[in-house]
Design a protein around this motif. Structure first.
Motif, PDB file in Angstrom:
ATOM      1  N   TRP A  78       0.855  -1.177   0.000  1.00  0.00           N
ATOM      2  CA  TRP A  78       0.000   0.000   0.000  1.00  0.00           C
ATOM      3  C   TRP A  78       0.895   1.233   0.000  1.00  0.00           C
ATOM      4  O   TRP A  78       1.628   1.485   0.958  1.00  0.00           O
ATOM      5  CB  TRP A  78      -0.905  -0.005   1.229  1.00  0.00           C
ATOM      6  CG  TRP A  78      -2.021   0.992   1.157  1.00  0.00           C
ATOM      7  CD1 TRP A  78      -2.398   1.754   0.096  1.00  0.00           C
ATOM      8  CD2 TRP A  78      -2.931   1.315   2.208  1.00  0.00           C
ATOM      9  NE1 TRP A  78      -3.479   2.525   0.392  1.00  0.00           N
ATOM     10  CE2 TRP A  78      -3.836   2.280   1.701  1.00  0.00           C
ATOM     11  CE3 TRP A  78      -3.072   0.882   3.523  1.00  0.00           C
ATOM     12  CZ2 TRP A  78      -4.855   2.820   2.464  1.00  0.00           C
ATOM     13  CZ3 TRP A  78      -4.099   1.428   4.275  1.00  0.00           C
ATOM     14  CH2 TRP A  78      -4.994   2.377   3.766  1.00  0.00           C
ATOM     15  N   ASP A  79       0.829   1.982  -1.080  1.00  0.00           N
ATOM     16  CA  ASP A  79       1.683   3.158  -1.179  1.00  0.00           C
ATOM     17  C   ASP A  79       1.008   4.412  -0.653  1.00  0.00           C
ATOM     18  O   ASP A  79       1.593   5.493  -0.672  1.00  0.00           O
ATOM     19  CB  ASP A  79       2.140   3.381  -2.618  1.00  0.00           C
ATOM     20  CG  ASP A  79       0.978   3.593  -3.571  1.00  0.00           C
ATOM     21  OD1 ASP A  79      -0.176   3.602  -3.104  1.00  0.00           O
ATOM     22  OD2 ASP A  79       1.225   3.755  -4.779  1.00  0.00           O
ATOM     23  N   GLY A  80      -0.235   4.274  -0.188  1.00  0.00           N
ATOM     24  CA  GLY A  80      -0.931   5.411   0.395  1.00  0.00           C
ATOM     25  C   GLY A  80      -1.549   6.337  -0.615  1.00  0.00           C
ATOM     26  O   GLY A  80      -2.188   7.326  -0.245  1.00  0.00           O
ATOM     27  N   SER A  82      -3.939   7.238  -4.209  1.00  0.00           N
ATOM     28  CA  SER A  82      -5.314   6.981  -4.612  1.00  0.00           C
ATOM     29  C   SER A  82      -5.322   6.134  -5.868  1.00  0.00           C
ATOM     30  O   SER A  82      -4.388   6.146  -6.667  1.00  0.00           O
ATOM     31  CB  SER A  82      -6.055   8.301  -4.867  1.00  0.00           C
ATOM     32  OG  SER A  82      -5.429   8.999  -5.923  1.00  0.00           O
ATOM     33  N   THR A 102      -9.654   5.441  -3.096  1.00  0.00           N
ATOM     34  CA  THR A 102      -8.540   4.924  -2.315  1.00  0.00           C
ATOM     35  C   THR A 102      -7.951   3.727  -3.030  1.00  0.00           C
ATOM     36  O   THR A 102      -8.549   3.161  -3.946  1.00  0.00           O
ATOM     37  CB  THR A 102      -8.998   4.506  -0.910  1.00  0.00           C
ATOM     38  OG1 THR A 102      -9.989   3.486  -1.041  1.00  0.00           O
ATOM     39  CG2 THR A 102      -9.585   5.680  -0.157  1.00  0.00           C
ATOM     40  N   SER A 103      -6.762   3.337  -2.629  1.00  0.00           N
ATOM     41  CA  SER A 103      -6.104   2.207  -3.268  1.00  0.00           C
ATOM     42  C   SER A 103      -6.854   0.922  -2.976  1.00  0.00           C
ATOM     43  O   SER A 103      -7.192   0.635  -1.834  1.00  0.00           O
ATOM     44  CB  SER A 103      -4.662   2.112  -2.760  1.00  0.00           C
ATOM     45  OG  SER A 103      -4.037   0.977  -3.279  1.00  0.00           O
ATOM     46  N   GLY A 106      -3.538  -1.916  -4.131  1.00  0.00           N
ATOM     47  CA  GLY A 106      -2.244  -1.329  -3.818  1.00  0.00           C
ATOM     48  C   GLY A 106      -1.321  -1.374  -5.014  1.00  0.00           C
ATOM     49  O   GLY A 106      -1.717  -1.736  -6.129  1.00  0.00           O
ATOM     50  N   ARG A 279      -4.937   0.002   9.235  1.00  0.00           N
ATOM     51  CA  ARG A 279      -3.756   0.856   9.210  1.00  0.00           C
ATOM     52  C   ARG A 279      -2.767   0.483   8.110  1.00  0.00           C
ATOM     53  O   ARG A 279      -2.124   1.355   7.517  1.00  0.00           O
ATOM     54  CB  ARG A 279      -3.062   0.775  10.568  1.00  0.00           C
ATOM     55  CG  ARG A 279      -1.838   1.667  10.724  1.00  0.00           C
ATOM     56  CD  ARG A 279      -1.245   1.549  12.125  1.00  0.00           C
ATOM     57  NE  ARG A 279      -0.650   0.243  12.376  1.00  0.00           N
ATOM     58  CZ  ARG A 279      -1.136  -0.674  13.200  1.00  0.00           C
ATOM     59  NH1 ARG A 279      -2.259  -0.429  13.878  1.00  0.00           N
ATOM     60  NH2 ARG A 279      -0.525  -1.835  13.385  1.00  0.00           N
ATOM     61  N   GLU A 280      -2.637  -0.810   7.805  1.00  0.00           N
ATOM     62  CA  GLU A 280      -1.511  -1.253   6.993  1.00  0.00           C
ATOM     63  C   GLU A 280      -1.861  -1.858   5.638  1.00  0.00           C
ATOM     64  O   GLU A 280      -1.011  -1.898   4.747  1.00  0.00           O
ATOM     65  CB  GLU A 280      -0.688  -2.301   7.771  1.00  0.00           C
ATOM     66  CG  GLU A 280      -0.195  -1.841   9.134  1.00  0.00           C
ATOM     67  CD  GLU A 280       0.868  -0.752   9.043  1.00  0.00           C
ATOM     68  OE1 GLU A 280       1.213  -0.344   7.923  1.00  0.00           O
ATOM     69  OE2 GLU A 280       1.355  -0.307  10.102  1.00  0.00           O
ATOM     70  N   PRO A 282      -3.976  -2.341   1.932  1.00  0.00           N
ATOM     71  CA  PRO A 282      -4.882  -1.732   0.966  1.00  0.00           C
ATOM     72  C   PRO A 282      -6.303  -2.231   1.209  1.00  0.00           C
ATOM     73  O   PRO A 282      -6.505  -3.376   1.638  1.00  0.00           O
ATOM     74  CB  PRO A 282      -4.340  -2.219  -0.380  1.00  0.00           C
ATOM     75  CG  PRO A 282      -2.892  -2.513  -0.125  1.00  0.00           C
ATOM     76  CD  PRO A 282      -2.850  -3.026   1.294  1.00  0.00           C
ATOM     77  N   SER A 393       7.257   0.006   0.532  1.00  0.00           N
ATOM     78  CA  SER A 393       6.737   0.984  -0.420  1.00  0.00           C
ATOM     79  C   SER A 393       7.820   1.570  -1.315  1.00  0.00           C
ATOM     80  O   SER A 393       7.527   2.112  -2.382  1.00  0.00           O
ATOM     81  CB  SER A 393       6.020   2.110   0.324  1.00  0.00           C
ATOM     82  OG  SER A 393       6.924   2.833   1.144  1.00  0.00           O
TER      83      SER A 393
END
Length: 421
Positions: A78-80, A82, A102-103, A106, A279-280, A282, A393
């Motif tokens: 997950w690169d954070g 979109s 959102t992703s 990911g 939290r972690e 995708p 990432s």
């Protein structure tokens, strides 16, 4: 000749099958502590194609075993950002955004050839159990409390007070083996410092998940491994394993080898998992795991160890009784069946099949090195992908491929999925 087998799961059935084939005139008795059929939690097993072929040729597996065919392993992070930022634009449209900005899956770091198929533990166990000749005595609800070596073999003491003697005893009773304790007192599994949550979801109910692949999703101090496996009713299960470090105040004391079955996992551990998903991971992967009801999630603390020898006196160890490797190498069940296949070959080709001392020495020489090597590889992967994770990432394919190759390279030929038989 009387041959005893302590443990009636995959390793025990494979060992009993080897003994019955090698010495058809022997009396073979299997002691399984569970009453009735072993409880099947539906856990998945990945078996490498060449290892499957070797075991099929040895008569322990065959192509009729239900499987999900896969041709790749896909690595995500997950690169954070979109949208679905899959490398190279999405591998032919296989990726999907969740539509919410959102992703979804990911960023895909790598899609690599991966010659593994997915199997259901229960199918594998029932197949091996069904191969046992009728002359093999399989005793359920028979718990062995202790084992005593003797000059002519070994004796087992049962919970009902009964004592039975065998010319050869096979310890196939897992990581808490009483046979191993009799051979090497105090040699017990070491807690690796992390655990995994495991469960199953209905693959068809997870929208946007690619098909035909094994998946790994990396995050700080852990990763997710998931892949499809066949269910009993014809559906396909999404089999997932989520590894992470967890504070001791949440886990409790896990130094004594144990597992936590469905329905017994604490709310604290389930809440920790849920927060980790948010939290972690995708969103698509988090959603896929949440398809599993909380009461169906079970926990496997991660342990490993190696024994000084696979044989002592007239006692031999098979499977996890001899060496527990962390699941990362994908070789636990394969190693157990390979132990049995090697035993069958050594015994069948022996000049004197009644010379059990010579058999024990040859078996130890054949199976101790691969058992230790697989445990070493799995420990190395666990350290790198859970305890001391990289910045997932930051990886691109050009930097990830050499990192992964160095991590899994073993000079003796041991690889993911085990070692050539």
């Amino acid at each position: 000749m009387r041959i005893g087998v302590v443990g009636g799961s995959i390793a025990g059935c494979a060992g009993a099958l080897a003994a019955a084939r090698a010495v058809p005139e022997a009396a073979v008795v299997v002691f399984e502590r569970s009453a009735g059929a072993l409880r099947d939690r539906g856990a998945g097993i990945g078996i490498q194609h060449e290892r499957f072929g070797e075991l099929a040729a040895a008569g322990f597996l065959d192509a009729s075993l239900p499987a999900t065919a896969n041709d790749a392993r896909e690595w995500y992070v997950w690169d954070g950002g979109s949208g679905d930022r899959r490398k190279g634009g999405g591998s032919g449209g296989r990726g999907n955004s969740d539509g919410g900005g959102t992703s979804g899956l990911g960023k895909m770091i790598l899609r690599q050839p991966f010659p593994f198929d997915g199997y259901n533990w229960g199918h594998l166990y029932r197949s091996l159990r069904g191969r046992l000749p009728s002359r093999v005595e399989y005793r359920g609800d028979a718990r062995v409390m202790s084992v005593t070596p003797t000059e002519s073999g070994a004796s087992v003491t049962l919970t009902d007070g009964g004592v039975e003697h065998f010319d050869l005893l096979l310890g196939a009773d897992g990581y808490r083996s009483v046979v191993r304790e009799a051979m090497f007192p105090g040699v017990v599994p070491d807690y690796a410092g992390y655990l995994c949550w495991r469960g199953l979801s209905d693959f068809a109910q997870i929208e946007g998940l690619p098909h035909g692949a094994f998946f790994t999703v990396g995050f700080p101090h852990g990763h997710l491994v998931a892949y499809p496996i066949p269910a009993d009713d014809g559906r396909v299960h999404f089999n997932w394993v989520l590894y992470a470090t967890v504070p001791p105040e949440v886990t409790g004391d896990l130094r004594t080898a144990t597992s936590i079955p469905p329905g017994a996992v604490s709310d604290a551990l389930l809440d920790f998992m849920d927060a980790l998903l948010s939290r972690e991971l995708p969103p698509l992967w988090a959603e896929a795991i949440r398809k599993t009801a909380r009461e169906d999630v079970f926990i496997q603390p991660i342990y490993d160890f190696e024994v000084p020898a696979y044989a002592k006196h007239r006692m031999l160890l098979l499977g996890d009784a001899g060496a527990v490797s962390r699941p990362h190498a994908g070789a636990g069940s394969v190693k157990a069946m390979q132990d049995a296949a090697a035993l069958l070959d050594l015994w069948s080709t022996a000049a004197d099949r009644s010379d059990l001392g010579a058999l024990a020495a040859r078996y130890d020489a054949a199976r101790r090195p691969p058992g230790h090597a697989i445990a070493t590889l799995a420990r190395r992967i666990g350290e790198a992908q859970v305890l001391d994770t990289p910045d997932w990432s930051a990886f691109e394919e050009a930097t990830f491929v050499p990192w992964l190759a160095a991590l899994t390279a073993m000079p003796d030929g041991t690889e993911l999925g085990g070692r050539r038989l």
